[in-house]
Design an enzyme around this catalytic site. Structure first.
Site, PDB file in Angstrom:
ATOM      1  N   TYR A 182      -8.210  -9.139   1.782  1.00 52.92           N
ATOM      2  CA  TYR A 182      -8.320  -7.997   3.528  1.00 52.92           C
ATOM      3  C   TYR A 182      -9.221  -8.213   3.691  1.00 52.92           C
ATOM      4  O   TYR A 182      -9.857  -7.486   4.726  1.00 52.92           O
ATOM      5  CB  TYR A 182      -8.078  -6.333   2.644  1.00 52.92           C
ATOM      6  CG  TYR A 182      -7.174  -6.545   1.815  1.00 52.92           C
ATOM      7  CD1 TYR A 182      -5.927  -6.063   2.399  1.00 52.92           C
ATOM      8  CD2 TYR A 182      -6.593  -5.953   0.385  1.00 52.92           C
ATOM      9  CE1 TYR A 182      -4.574  -5.766   1.744  1.00 52.92           C
ATOM     10  CE2 TYR A 182      -5.700  -5.488  -0.150  1.00 52.92           C
ATOM     11  CZ  TYR A 182      -4.844  -5.786   0.569  1.00 52.92           C
ATOM     12  OH  TYR A 182      -3.610  -5.290   0.165  1.00 52.92           O
ATOM     13  N   ASN A 234       1.288   1.597  -1.664  1.00 48.17           N
ATOM     14  CA  ASN A 234       2.797   1.225  -1.125  1.00 48.17           C
ATOM     15  C   ASN A 234       3.614   0.056  -1.390  1.00 48.17           C
ATOM     16  O   ASN A 234       3.759  -0.687  -1.436  1.00 48.17           O
ATOM     17  CB  ASN A 234       2.855   1.060   0.194  1.00 48.17           C
ATOM     18  CG  ASN A 234       2.108  -0.088   0.328  1.00 48.17           C
ATOM     19  OD1 ASN A 234       0.754  -0.591   0.130  1.00 48.17           O
ATOM     20  ND2 ASN A 234       1.368  -0.445   2.332  1.00 48.17           N
ATOM     21  N   GLU A 287      -4.018 -17.447   1.713  1.00 55.95           N
ATOM     22  CA  GLU A 287      -4.109 -15.959   0.665  1.00 55.95           C
ATOM     23  C   GLU A 287      -3.380 -16.484  -0.917  1.00 55.95           C
ATOM     24  O   GLU A 287      -3.870 -16.562  -1.017  1.00 55.95           O
ATOM     25  CB  GLU A 287      -2.722 -15.149   1.227  1.00 55.95           C
ATOM     26  CG  GLU A 287      -3.875 -13.849   2.375  1.00 55.95           C
ATOM     27  CD  GLU A 287      -2.654 -13.110   2.401  1.00 55.95           C
ATOM     28  OE1 GLU A 287      -1.001 -12.947   2.103  1.00 55.95           O
ATOM     29  OE2 GLU A 287      -3.074 -11.985   3.036  1.00 55.95           O
ATOM     30  N   HIS A 316       2.158  -5.493  -1.957  1.00 56.01           N
ATOM     31  CA  HIS A 316       1.572  -6.656  -0.608  1.00 56.01           C
ATOM     32  C   HIS A 316       2.089  -7.997  -0.177  1.00 56.01           C
ATOM     33  O   HIS A 316       3.552  -9.040  -1.067  1.00 56.01           O
ATOM     34  CB  HIS A 316      -0.126  -7.307  -0.665  1.00 56.01           C
ATOM     35  CG  HIS A 316      -0.215  -8.174   0.135  1.00 56.01           C
ATOM     36  ND1 HIS A 316      -1.275  -7.907   1.036  1.00 56.01           N
ATOM     37  CD2 HIS A 316      -0.546  -9.667   0.080  1.00 56.01           C
ATOM     38  CE1 HIS A 316      -1.257  -8.441   1.835  1.00 56.01           C
ATOM     39  NE2 HIS A 316      -0.767  -9.591   0.624  1.00 56.01           N
ATOM     40  N   LYS A 319       1.000  -3.862  -6.600  1.00 57.03           N
ATOM     41  CA  LYS A 319      -0.230  -3.912  -6.523  1.00 57.03           C
ATOM     42  C   LYS A 319      -0.444  -3.113  -7.950  1.00 57.03           C
ATOM     43  O   LYS A 319       0.632  -2.005  -8.355  1.00 57.03           O
ATOM     44  CB  LYS A 319       0.291  -2.480  -5.359  1.00 57.03           C
ATOM     45  CG  LYS A 319      -0.064  -3.742  -3.667  1.00 57.03           C
ATOM     46  CD  LYS A 319      -0.404  -3.141  -2.658  1.00 57.03           C
ATOM     47  CE  LYS A 319      -0.801  -3.184  -1.320  1.00 57.03           C
ATOM     48  NZ  LYS A 319      -1.097  -2.438  -0.160  1.00 57.03           N
TER      49      LYS A 319
HETATM   50  P1  IDP Z   1       0.200  -4.432   4.755  1.00 61.11           P
HETATM   51  O1  IDP Z   1       0.373  -4.941   3.927  1.00 61.11           O
HETATM   52  O2  IDP Z   1       1.988  -4.192   5.574  1.00 61.11           O
HETATM   53  O3  IDP Z   1       0.493  -6.452   5.747  1.00 61.11           O
HETATM   54  P2  IDP Z   1      -1.836  -4.317   6.570  1.00 61.11           P
HETATM   55  O4  IDP Z   1      -2.037  -3.357   7.467  1.00 61.11           O
HETATM   56  O5  IDP Z   1      -1.854  -5.058   6.414  1.00 61.11           O
HETATM   57  O6  IDP Z   1      -0.235  -3.999   6.094  1.00 61.11           O
HETATM   58  O7  IDP Z   1      -2.705  -2.832   5.608  1.00 61.11           O
HETATM   59  C1  IDP Z   1      -2.979  -3.591   4.153  1.00 61.11           C
HETATM   60  C2  IDP Z   1      -2.698  -2.295   3.986  1.00 61.11           C
HETATM   61  O8  IDP Z   1      -3.774  -1.694   3.624  1.00 61.11           O
HETATM   62  C3  IDP Z   1      -1.376  -1.705   3.576  1.00 61.11           C
HETATM   63  O9  IDP Z   1      -0.745  -2.553   2.575  1.00 61.11           O
HETATM   64  C4  IDP Z   1      -1.571  -0.496   2.835  1.00 61.11           C
HETATM   65  O10 IDP Z   1      -1.658  -0.106   1.670  1.00 61.11           O
HETATM   66  C5  IDP Z   1      -3.081  -0.371   3.339  1.00 61.11           C
HETATM   67  N1  IDP Z   1      -3.442   0.825   4.404  1.00 61.11           N
HETATM   68  C6  IDP Z   1      -2.726   0.229   6.279  1.00 61.11           C
HETATM   69  N2  IDP Z   1      -3.387   0.818   6.976  1.00 61.11           N
HETATM   70  C7  IDP Z   1      -3.916   2.270   6.131  1.00 61.11           C
HETATM   71  C8  IDP Z   1      -3.767   3.431   6.325  1.00 61.11           C
HETATM   72  O11 IDP Z   1      -4.684   3.946   7.556  1.00 61.11           O
HETATM   73  N3  IDP Z   1      -4.225   4.302   5.079  1.00 61.11           N
HETATM   74  C9  IDP Z   1      -4.875   3.671   3.658  1.00 61.11           C
HETATM   75  N4  IDP Z   1      -4.413   2.583   3.571  1.00 61.11           N
HETATM   76  C10 IDP Z   1      -3.750   2.346   5.057  1.00 61.11           C
HETATM   77 MG    MG Z   2      -1.353  -7.139   6.122  1.00 64.68          MG
END
Ligand code: IDP
Ligand code: MG
Length: 159
Positions: free
Chosen positions: A52, A115, A130, A118, A11
């Protein structure tokens, strides 16, 4: 077990911290899969919103799109047996506070919104969708040395 492809991306915030090569090293060591496509690009708002789409009703959606389009990402396709689930394991939990030792997110993530990486989820069809969004016309040839390739591409981007 079936051969799969998954879409992985370093990212923008992690790219700014120059974490891409370190992340590719871990993928290369732990995934047991081949990198078959790699490029550096800044996702457009349209691509990010499509990518997304399933999260469009979440309160953090605006922030998520902003951060995914904030600068270049290192987008990759990795191919191997069960690679979608394996990549989820190697990445670690979405929230780095919950990520296991040795996972990419434990090592490189700063917060749930920042984080580092992706990776496609394991829901059927998700990874293929994707891959098609980010690499619509790739020929998916194995990259012999993905670490050197990541070094080359990220240096070119910084220059
Ligand atoms: P993933 O990336 O582990 O698959 P997802 O639930 O698909 O997680 O969410 C996509 C991205 O959205 C996450 O990687 C994270 O950066 C962001 N995200 C998910 N939940 C939250 C939240 O509660 N607050 C802020 N950002 C979030
Ligand atoms: Mg996801």
């Amino acid at each position: 077990m079936t051969m799969q492809k998954t879409f992985l991306a370093v990212k923008p915030n992690a790219m700014k911290r120059a974490d891409a090569v370190g992340i590719v090293k871990i993928l290369n060591e732990k995934l047991g899969a081949q990198c078959v496509a790699m490029k550096v690009y800044t996702p457009s708002k349209a691509i990010a919103e499509k990518h997304y789409e399933a999260l469009s009703d979440k309160p953090f959606f605006g922030e998520l799109i902003e951060s995914f389009t904030a600068g270049p990402i290192l987008g990759m396709v990795w191919q191997g047996e069960n690679v979608v689930a394996k990549a989820r394991e190697v990445m670690g939990a979405t929230n780095p506070a919950d990520a296991a030792e040795g996972t990419i997110r434990k090592l490189f993530a700063k917060s749930i919104g920042d984080n580092a990486i992706h990776g496609s989820d394991t829901e059927p069809g998700s990874a293929q969708r994707e891959v098609e969004i980010h690499f619509p016309s790739a020929d998916f040839t194995p990259i012999a040395d993905p670490i050197s390739q990541a070094e080359k591409l990220t240096q070119a981007q910084a220059a």
